[in-house]
Structure formats: structure tokens, C-alpha cells
Design a protein around this motif. Structure first.
Motif, PDB file in Angstrom:
ATOM      1  N   ILE A  74       0.902  -1.217   0.171  1.00 13.92           N
ATOM      2  CA  ILE A  74       0.036   0.146   0.096  1.00 13.92           C
ATOM      3  C   ILE A  74       0.884   1.108  -0.050  1.00 13.92           C
ATOM      4  O   ILE A  74       2.070   1.240   0.043  1.00 13.92           O
ATOM      5  CB  ILE A  74      -0.858  -0.040   1.190  1.00 13.92           C
ATOM      6  N   ASP A  75       0.257   2.506  -0.342  1.00 14.01           N
ATOM      7  CA  ASP A  75       0.845   3.631  -0.184  1.00 14.01           C
ATOM      8  C   ASP A  75       0.848   4.350   0.823  1.00 14.01           C
ATOM      9  O   ASP A  75      -0.223   4.857   1.484  1.00 14.01           O
ATOM     10  CB  ASP A  75       0.504   4.653  -1.493  1.00 14.01           C
ATOM     11  N   LEU A  76       1.893   4.470   1.607  1.00 10.69           N
ATOM     12  CA  LEU A  76       1.609   5.021   3.134  1.00 10.69           C
ATOM     13  C   LEU A  76       1.903   6.499   2.912  1.00 10.69           C
ATOM     14  O   LEU A  76       1.703   7.194   4.035  1.00 10.69           O
ATOM     15  CB  LEU A  76       2.993   4.606   3.914  1.00 10.69           C
ATOM     16  N   THR A  77       2.258   6.905   1.934  1.00 13.64           N
ATOM     17  CA  THR A  77       2.661   8.463   1.732  1.00 13.64           C
ATOM     18  C   THR A  77       1.299   9.319   1.630  1.00 13.64           C
ATOM     19  O   THR A  77       1.240  10.570   1.705  1.00 13.64           O
ATOM     20  CB  THR A  77       3.506   8.828   0.374  1.00 13.64           C
ATOM     21  N   THR A  78       0.292   8.732   1.336  1.00  9.40           N
ATOM     22  CA  THR A  78      -1.271   9.039   1.404  1.00  9.40           C
ATOM     23  C   THR A  78      -1.815   9.406   2.771  1.00  9.40           C
ATOM     24  O   THR A  78      -2.735  10.073   2.774  1.00  9.40           O
ATOM     25  CB  THR A  78      -2.167   8.353   0.716  1.00  9.40           C
ATOM     26  N   VAL A  79      -1.225   8.807   3.886  1.00 13.65           N
ATOM     27  CA  VAL A  79      -1.699   9.178   5.176  1.00 13.65           C
ATOM     28  C   VAL A  79      -1.090  10.066   5.809  1.00 13.65           C
ATOM     29  O   VAL A  79       0.325  10.411   6.015  1.00 13.65           O
ATOM     30  CB  VAL A  79      -1.526   7.769   5.973  1.00 13.65           C
ATOM     31  N   GLU A  80      -1.719  11.111   6.352  1.00 14.74           N
ATOM     32  CA  GLU A  80      -1.202  12.193   7.187  1.00 14.74           C
ATOM     33  C   GLU A  80      -1.458  12.015   8.540  1.00 14.74           C
ATOM     34  O   GLU A  80      -2.410  11.531   9.124  1.00 14.74           O
ATOM     35  CB  GLU A  80      -1.935  13.357   6.834  1.00 14.74           C
ATOM     36  N   THR A  81      -0.285  12.349   9.509  1.00  9.80           N
ATOM     37  CA  THR A  81      -0.566  11.904  10.933  1.00  9.80           C
ATOM     38  C   THR A  81      -0.747  13.250  11.514  1.00  9.80           C
ATOM     39  O   THR A  81       0.409  14.102  11.686  1.00  9.80           O
ATOM     40  CB  THR A  81       0.701  11.367  11.698  1.00  9.80           C
ATOM     41  N   PRO A  82      -1.802  13.827  12.077  1.00  7.17           N
ATOM     42  CA  PRO A  82      -1.968  15.320  12.776  1.00  7.17           C
ATOM     43  C   PRO A  82      -1.146  15.402  14.180  1.00  7.17           C
ATOM     44  O   PRO A  82      -0.618  14.115  14.674  1.00  7.17           O
ATOM     45  CB  PRO A  82      -3.301  15.199  13.363  1.00  7.17           C
ATOM     46  N   ASN A  83      -0.727  16.492  14.637  1.00 11.46           N
ATOM     47  CA  ASN A  83       0.045  16.385  15.732  1.00 11.46           C
ATOM     48  C   ASN A  83      -0.797  15.972  16.908  1.00 11.46           C
ATOM     49  O   ASN A  83      -0.028  15.270  18.058  1.00 11.46           O
ATOM     50  CB  ASN A  83       0.501  17.998  16.055  1.00 11.46           C
ATOM     51  N   GLU A  84      -2.012  15.979  16.918  1.00 16.55           N
ATOM     52  CA  GLU A  84      -2.817  15.619  17.831  1.00 16.55           C
ATOM     53  C   GLU A  84      -2.734  14.175  18.165  1.00 16.55           C
ATOM     54  O   GLU A  84      -2.807  13.457  19.417  1.00 16.55           O
ATOM     55  CB  GLU A  84      -4.556  15.856  17.857  1.00 16.55           C
ATOM     56  N   VAL A  85      -2.725  13.288  17.096  1.00 18.17           N
ATOM     57  CA  VAL A  85      -2.555  11.893  17.268  1.00 18.17           C
ATOM     58  C   VAL A  85      -1.068  11.496  17.911  1.00 18.17           C
ATOM     59  O   VAL A  85      -1.016  10.689  18.556  1.00 18.17           O
ATOM     60  CB  VAL A  85      -2.552  11.307  15.810  1.00 18.17           C
ATOM     61  N   ILE A  86       0.047  12.360  17.518  1.00 19.53           N
ATOM     62  CA  ILE A  86       1.364  11.998  18.113  1.00 19.53           C
ATOM     63  C   ILE A  86       1.275  12.120  19.658  1.00 19.53           C
ATOM     64  O   ILE A  86       1.697  11.539  20.183  1.00 19.53           O
ATOM     65  CB  ILE A  86       2.297  12.864  17.254  1.00 19.53           C
ATOM     66  N   LYS A  87       0.749  13.474  19.860  1.00 20.93           N
ATOM     67  CA  LYS A  87       0.647  13.804  21.443  1.00 20.93           C
ATOM     68  C   LYS A  87      -0.116  12.781  22.162  1.00 20.93           C
ATOM     69  O   LYS A  87       0.108  12.620  23.450  1.00 20.93           O
ATOM     70  CB  LYS A  87      -0.006  15.302  21.471  1.00 20.93           C
ATOM     71  N   TYR A  88      -1.029  12.379  21.623  1.00 16.47           N
ATOM     72  CA  TYR A  88      -2.011  11.466  22.323  1.00 16.47           C
ATOM     73  C   TYR A  88      -1.411  10.044  22.601  1.00 16.47           C
ATOM     74  O   TYR A  88      -1.413   9.696  23.762  1.00 16.47           O
ATOM     75  CB  TYR A  88      -3.376  11.307  21.575  1.00 16.47           C
TER      76      TYR A  88
END
Length: 549
Positions: A164-178
Motif C-alpha cells: 500500500i502507499d503510506l505517503t497518502t496518510v497524514e498524521t496530525p500532531n494531536e495523534v502524536i501527542k495522544y
């Protein structure tokens, strides 16, 4: 067919995410040899990166490549030979619990480069003294899976998806902080765990064609990455403070609503708690105690030899009759120099110099001998002897698995006596202990001297001795038989210094009703731990000995 077991479903999900994203490092799989592990191995063969089996005794030449001896000698110039790590691959480390430091460091460096993934098949037992996967590899593998206790009827065939293409998925900062806050709440140490959790959430989102991780993706990442690493349970007050995103009145309402949809509040924490056993804190404390006591129980000291034991990398040496030549390593060292050595000579034979000689090395683990030095004097002798008998019998029950030997020295009256020579026979031990009687003075110095003599004899036979002294500290008989407390204490401290000078591991257990300062001084002279166990049972004695050595 019944639905797969929950642990198998987690293993299937972990293997699926690893197949889509090798940056997750790999999987630590605890499973004994059997049909369940065979089914998992069959799924590993379908990974995009080719699988290569690695044994804990693999050599550096097999890993990184070296000189092709036959081709080099035939061609007359150096011909390189590829190793396992030359091309990207998935390394399947069998018997991973036997991995030693040098190999663990090489594999850790390889995983840091990002071109390889590792699946560690751990067959170790969750018991005291059992071999464990090195921490350097544990922290570099995103997923930890335990397949123990799963029946072969509770597993299903694992079908891995295509790339699959992982470059199409964006990771918001809220996810990283959580996810980072979740690691903090559950006591997960290190920076790699939150990084793996974020990467797992991204990969899980891409698996379901989502452009942003949602609650299901965060839950999957928490179950696979955070739950196996948890070391504590968060309180409800901490949950309310750290899981709720802080209010932001400066931004627009659409961004705030989007963050509220991404962060699933308490759902992920509840999912992690559901995966942890009810007695998680007790199990974590037990595991920590086992890791700290690992070096003290089971096998004794390791020593390098040239005849037997686990093979080590060969080294330069001489053919003096005491070494065994490593023919392949010698030829590999001599092959690159053949064109230069043949220059000016008409002969075509192989030219080997003394500097090319490589000899074999082995590491042999010696058996451990526990020498119980028991105070059998008149003061409460029967109680202490009963405790010692119970502790010896409990330790002997595991002697075969841990390769331990036990000896018993009793001191009473004016002398000390070795009533049980080093043995692993439980029947013989019970017979000798049953005939042991107490009474008389406390010749502590004589008991330490007898234990030291026995330890030196055992060391000469290849055993690793440990002296365990059980006494109430009331020494009143000197080495010459004089009934006086002052010379008796001086002689006891002198013998303790002799034990420390001979570098013999030891410990002192104070079984008196109140701890004695004299025994603390004695243990410091002996460079041994001091444990005060008034009225200790046999179970407590065996636990203290296993955990404090």
C-alpha cells in the motif's frame, strides 16, 4: 472452525502491519515449538522481504560476508562472498532467547539502518533464571506477541495484503501527542515506543484506505505497541487530565472538532486495560525480579576454553598442541595474500604463514554450588535447622533445571562439620538433614572456614561456589576452641575477609529475633549482601536466596 484466539488475532494484525511497513522493526514472538508456531512461520515466508533464518551462533562472515575461499584460491585474486545482510530481508531469529551481546549489538545496528526487519522466535520460559531476549532487541521490535497456551485448533491461515502507499496518510500532531501521553501514563520507557505507535497507527489507517488515523487505528496501535510494554496502571485522575485535548480558543472550530473526532478519549485506555491481566503489577514486579536475579541463578561463571562448550569466533593462535585449528578461518585469512606470496615462485601450492593460523574458542558454563552454612548451636537451633532443611529441599526441587548443586555445613559446639557434600540428590539430602542435631556453642569462624575450604575444592572441580550463611550472630567460640566472644568475633571477621579475598560469592542471612549489628559488619567484611529474616519460613528463605544473590 472456531474463531481464532485473541492472541492469534493480534499476531495476525502485527504481521500484516509489518508486511506493509518494515520500518516497524519486527515482532518478538514468544512461542514454543509446535503447530501454532509452524503456522506463524508459514505466514512469515509470504512477507514481501525474503526471509532468512538466523541461528544465535551465526558468524560474522555469514552475516556480513567475507572471502570465498575456493573461488579465491582458484582465481588467484580475492573473490568476495555475500552475507545475509547484504540485501534487504526479514531475519527470522530462531532460539532468540539464547542471543548473546555481540550478536544482539550487530542485529540492533542492522535494524537501526532500516533495511531489514526481525522476527525473534523466543522459546524461553517465564521463570526465574530463564534465558531472555536481549533488551537491545526488545526495544527495537514494535510488536510483542505471546502465543503460549494457544491450541492449534484456535488458529487460522494468515493472508497478507499487497503493498500500500503510506505517503497518502497524514498524521496530525494531536495523534502524536495522544499516543505519547498514553506511553507516559502506562509507564512505557524510551522514545521508540511512541514512534512505533505512531507508525503502527499510520499503517493501520492505510490498510483501510483512510487518509488520517481514526479511533480504530489508535486503538490497534495501543493494543499492539503500548499494552505489551506497560509497567503501571494510570489513575482515573491522570486519565482525565492527559487524555482530554487542551482547549484552543485561538484556532477555528473546525480544527477543534476534527481533533475531538480523532482523539477517542477513554476508549483506547479501556482497550489497553482490557488486554492487561488483573494482577499486572504483581507480574511486572515478578518479571523485574527474575531479570535482576538472572545472573545469579542457574548456571555459574562462564569461562573460555579450547575444547568444549558453545563456539565463539576464532582468534589468532599457535599450533602448540593445546589449541584446535579452525581450518576454514585459517584458509579465509590466508586466501587474500596468495597472489603476493606466490610472486617470484614457480610453485602453485597454498602458502600459509603463522600469522594466518586461527584457533577455535568455546565458552563453557560451570555448574553452581550453593553451600549452606547453618548455625546449629543451642539457641533456637531446631527452628533454624527446620527452615534450612525446607529451603534446601525447595532449591533442590529445581536443581536439575537450573544445574545447581547443594552442600551443607553445620557448626555447633567447638567445630564445624560438612554433613552434606555437593550433591543434586534430594533423597540423600533429606536423609542427611533428618539426622542433623543441634546444641552447644556457636563457632561461626569454624563454620566459615569449613565453607571456604569446601568452596575452594569445588572451584578446583569446575563448580562456581556461593556461600550462604544462616546464623543469629552470637559467635562465642574462637578457631582454637576458646570460649570467648571477643576472639570469636575477630576470627569470624578474619575468615570473612579470606572469603572476600578469594572472590567467592556469598550472603549472610540473620535469623535472630532482632537484627545484629555484628552480622552487618561481618557481611561487609565478606563483601556480601546482608538480609535480616527473623522467624523466616523455608519459602521466604528460598525466595530471598534466589532474589538477592
Amino acid at each position: 472452525m472456531t474463531s481464532p484466539a485473541p492472541a492469534w488475532s493480534l499476531a495476525e494484525r502485527a504481521l500484516t502491519l509489518l508486511a506493509l511497513n518494515p520500518r516497524l522493526g519486527g515482532i518478538w514472538v514468544k512461542a514454543r515449538n509446535g503447530p501454532v508456531r509452524d503456522r506463524f512461520n508459514a505466514a512469515c515466508d509470504a512477507l514481501p522481504l525474503p526471509c532468512r533464518r538466523v541461528h544465535p551462533r551465526v558468524s560474522d562472515e555469514q552475516l556480513f560476508g567475507g572471502v570465498d575461499i575456493s573461488a579465491t584460491l582458484q582465481k588467484g585474486s580475492v573473490v568476495a562472498e555475500k552475507g545475509m545482510l547484504n540485501d534487504p530481508s526479514t531475519l527470522v531469529l530462531i532460539m532468540a532467547e539464547r542471543t548473546e551481546g555481540p550478536l544482539a549489538a550487530r542485529l540492533a545496528q542492522t535494524l537501526d539502518a532500516g533495511d531489514h526487519a526481525l522476527i525473534a522466535l523466543d522459546e524461553g520460559l517465564d521463570e526465574e533464571g530463564a534465558e531472555q531476549l536481549p533488551p537491545a532487541l526488545v526495544e527495537r521490535l514494535a510488536f510483542h506477541v505471546d502465543l503460549a497456551g494457544i491450541r492449534h485448533t484456535d488458529v487460522s491461515v494468515i493472508t497478507l495484503p499487497s503493498n500500500i502507499d503510506l505517503t497518502t496518510v497524514e498524521t496530525p500532531n494531536e495523534v502524536i501527542k495522544y499516543l505519547t501521553s498514553l506511553c507516559i501514563q502506562f509507564g512505557v520507557v524510551g522514545i521508540r515506543a511512541p514512534m512505533f505507535a505512531v507508525e503502527a497507527a499510520r499503517t493501520h489507517a492505510a490498510l483501510f484506505n483512510r487518509q488520517t488515523p481514526n479511533a480504530d487505528d489508535l486503538k490497534a496501535a495501543a493494543e499492539l505497541v503500548i499494552a505489551p510494554r506497560a509497567t503501571c496502571m494510570p489513575s482515573d485522575q491522570t486519565d482525565a487530565q492527559e487524555t482530554s485535548p487542551p482547549p484552543d480558543n485561538t484556532g477555528d472550530n473546525s480544527l477543534a472538532n476534527q481533533s475531538a473526532e480523532i482523539i477517542p478519549q477513554d476508549m483506547v485506555i479501556d482497550a489497553i486495560r482490557a488486554m492487561l491481566p488483573p494482577d499486572v503489577l504483581a507480574q511486572l514486579a515478578k518479571a523485574k525480579a527474575q531479570r535482576s536475579a538472572k545472573t545469579a541463578s542457574g548456571s555459574g561463571d562462564s569461562k573460555k576454553g579450547n575444547r568444549r562448550g558453545r563456539p565463539l569466533p576464532s582468534t589468532t593462535g599457535k599450533l602448540d598442541g593445546t589449541n584446535t585449528i579452525d581450518l576454514v578461518a585459517t584458509l579465509r585469512a590466508a586466501a587474500p595474500w596468495q597472489p603476493l606470496r606466490r610472486r617470484g615462485f614457480t610453485r602453485t601450492t597454498l602458502a600459509i604463514r603463522p600469522s594466518d593460523i586461527r584457533v577455535k574458542r568455546f565458552k563453557e558454563m560451570s555448574d553452581r554450588l550453593m553451600i549452606f552454612t547453618v548455625d546449629a548451636s543451642g539457641s533456637a537451633a531446631m527452628a533454624r535447622l527446620g527452615e534450612a532443611k525446607g529451603a534446601v529441599e525447595l532449591l533442590l526441587a529445581q536443581a536439575y533445571a537450573r544445574r545447581d548443586h547443594v552442600a551443607l555445613v553445620a557448626f555447633r559446639g567447638e567445630t564445624a562439620e560438612t554433613i552434606l557434600q555437593p550433591t543434586r540428590s534430594l533423597v540423600q539430602t533429606k536423609r542427611q538433614l533428618a539426622s542433623l542435631a543441634g546444641g552447644g556453642g556457636t563457632p561461626l569462624a569454624a563454620g566459615l572456614k569449613a565453607a571456604l575450604d569446601l568452596a575452594q575444592q569445588a572451584r578446583g572441580r569446575g563448580l562456581t561456589p556461593t556461600i550462604i550463611t544462616l546464623t543469629d550472630g552470637r559467635a562465642n567460640i574462637a578457631l582454637d576452641g576458646t570460649a570467648s566472644r571477643v576472639p570469636a568475633g575477630t576470627d569470624a571477621e578474619m575468615m570473612a575477609q579470606h572469603i572476600a579475598a578469594h572472590n567467592i560469592a556469598s550472603m549472610v542471612i540473620d535469623v535472630s529475633n532482632r537484627p545484629h549489628r555484628a552480622l552487618e559488619t561481618l557481611s561487609s567484611r565478606m563483601m556480601a549482601p546482608y538480609i535480616a529474616l527473623p522467624r523466616a519460613s523455608a519459602q521466604k528463605l528460598s525466595q530471598a536466596i534466589s532474589g538477592a544473590l
